[in-house]
Each structure stands twice: as structure tokens, then as C-alpha cells.
Scaffold this active site. Sequence first.
Site, PDB file in Angstrom:
ATOM      1  CB  SER A 206       7.376   0.573 -27.008  1.00 44.81           C
ATOM      2  OG  SER A 206       7.324   1.884 -27.520  1.00 44.81           O
TER       3      SER A 206
ATOM      4  CG  ASP B  24       2.606  10.441 -35.857  1.00 42.85           C
ATOM      5  OD1 ASP B  24       2.561  11.137 -36.890  1.00 42.85           O
ATOM      6  OD2 ASP B  24       3.650   9.867 -35.482  1.00 42.85           O
TER       7      ASP B  24
ATOM      8  CE  LYS C 130      -1.231 -19.021 -16.557  1.00 38.90           C
ATOM      9  NZ  LYS C 130      -1.063 -19.462 -15.144  1.00 38.90           N
TER      10      LYS C 130
ATOM     11  CG  ASP D 130       1.860  -7.522 -18.698  1.00 34.66           C
ATOM     12  OD1 ASP D 130       1.866  -8.522 -17.968  1.00 34.66           O
ATOM     13  OD2 ASP D 130       2.325  -6.420 -18.343  1.00 34.66           O
TER      14      ASP D 130
ATOM     15  CB  THR E  40       7.630   3.190 -36.745  1.00 36.30           C
ATOM     16  OG1 THR E  40       6.429   3.673 -37.346  1.00 36.30           O
ATOM     17  CG2 THR E  40       8.520   2.577 -37.816  1.00 36.30           C
TER      18      THR E  40
ATOM     19  CG  ASN F 261      -0.101   3.281 -35.615  1.00 38.62           C
ATOM     20  OD1 ASN F 261       0.309   3.336 -36.774  1.00 38.62           O
ATOM     21  ND2 ASN F 261       0.175   4.205 -34.716  1.00 38.62           N
TER      22      ASN F 261
ATOM     23  CE1 TYR G 251       2.768  -0.143 -25.713  1.00 33.39           C
ATOM     24  CE2 TYR G 251       0.759  -1.248 -26.427  1.00 33.39           C
ATOM     25  CZ  TYR G 251       1.661  -0.926 -25.433  1.00 33.39           C
ATOM     26  OH  TYR G 251       1.456  -1.396 -24.165  1.00 33.39           O
TER      27      TYR G 251
END
Length: 282
Positions: free
Chosen positions: A191, A74, A173, A175, A186, A145, A188
Site C-alpha cells: 500500500s 490472514d 521527516k 509519517d 504483499t 509481515n 501494508y
Amino acid sequence: MVSKIFNTIAIHATTQHSRSLDIARQCQEVLSNKNIKVVFTENFSKFKESKKTSVWKDKAIIQKTDLLISIGGDGTILSSARKYGSQGLPILGVNLGKLGFLSDIAPEDISLGLAEIINGKFIEDNRIFLKAVINNKQENRIALNEIVIHSGAIAQLMEYELFIDDDFVYKQKADGIIISTPTGSTAYSLSGNGPIVHPSVDAINLVPMFPHSLKSRPFLVQGTTTIKIKIGEIYKAKLSLDSHNNVTLKPGDEVTIKKASSKLILIHPEEHDFYSACRTKL
């Protein structure tokens, strides 16, 4: 079935691995037997085994070929999409990776798969790109993506303000935040507990990364939406496009994200099915 004629086909891979070369040779043989002109991207510059092997520059491939075969996983599809697909060149993936969510044809199926596609037995699948503009400075920053804005360090929060079509949504706030296409839903984004979005849906997905809040949830907005992220005044951040082209962001920087004008045309075998891919590959 689509009655599209492929007269000239380019073959591309990001590595010179022996397996990639073997697959490229096999593709060349199958296509040449079908009277298709076959050329190679400059990554194959060392693969000049005979006078029949043509290596073309990117500009010529974009302007003079009808299809690009991307050999790899990919990641190879993503790089091919940004470089060639965004310029209107359709892409067909041969999967040498572990997942291969975007690459349909397995190495053992090349002969039959390519023959059927040359005979018009394929599906055209249109995918959107996202583009990012930093502080209103127009540069060619696109992603197939996702676009990720993150703190740039492990287990470190940043602060940002989110605006959707100029409407203030929240100050948070976290990450960071993932802004993905349906294609990236489908990847990152998945996840980060983002929703899976069918590629035909015209939408953009916003998924906060480890937000310091009990109320923060993903947003799914229309594909015509303009998203603006303003970095907090005492925070630095990074911008990443498909885990590529990382850009450092300064405190107070504004990133505007929206659907790009260009689209990617993916070529699939007729038996391709999105839900089957989700079931077997995720």
C-alpha cells in the site's frame, strides 16, 4: 511431493464464530477418518461436544503436534505464526477471510485438500520473521509481515535517523517507516508503493511512509542486514508488529531490527503458485 508424516494435528481459530466451528468439525472428521489424532487450541474450550474432542494447552500443542491448521483469514495466520509457527510448528491455512493470501484451502475444498496433504502432496514454504529490540533490551517482539514505526497520529510527521549495518543512511521527516519481510511485501508495504518480493528472496524491505522529501525511495537490503531507527529528540512514536502489540517510543529511543533466528514453515497444496496468488488476490 514431501514425505512428511502428520500423526497429530492441532486446529486453531481466533474466533468462536459458528462458521469456524463448522469448518473445525469438518477438518476433524476428515482427519479422524485418516487415523490422525486431532486436538484443538484453547480457543475451542467451549467446543467439547464429546469425549473424543481434546483441547490442549499451547505448550503441549507446540511440543506434541506435527501440524497446526489455522482457520480464518490472514490475520489468523499471522497470530498463529507468532504463537506457534515461531516455535517450529508447521501451519496450514484454511481461508475464511476476504483476501487469504497466506491461507490456501477454501472451505469447499477441505475434504480433498486435507486428504492430499495427509498423503504427502504438499509444498513446504519457509518464511522469515523480523525481530525488534528497543534500546538493547531483549524482549520477544517478532513479526511475520512487517514492523512499522510511525508517529501514532493521522497526518502527523515524525523524525528519525536510519542506519543500515551501522552506516548512516539519512535523517528524515515522514509519517513513519515500514520494515517488511518478503511475506509482508504483499501487505501494508504494498500500500506504500513498496516492491513485491518473492518469498524465496532473503531480503528486508524498507518503505518510508509519506516522506517529506522528493528523493526518498524504498530500500531492499540483504536479509542479514541490521537496521537501526533512532527517533528524533523532540518526537514521540509508536512501534507496531503485524498491526499488533503496539509499543510507545520516546524521543531518542533506538530500535534495532533484523531477521529473527526462528522461521515459519507454511504448508501449501502442490498447485500453490506465488505469482498466481499475486494475479488473483492483489
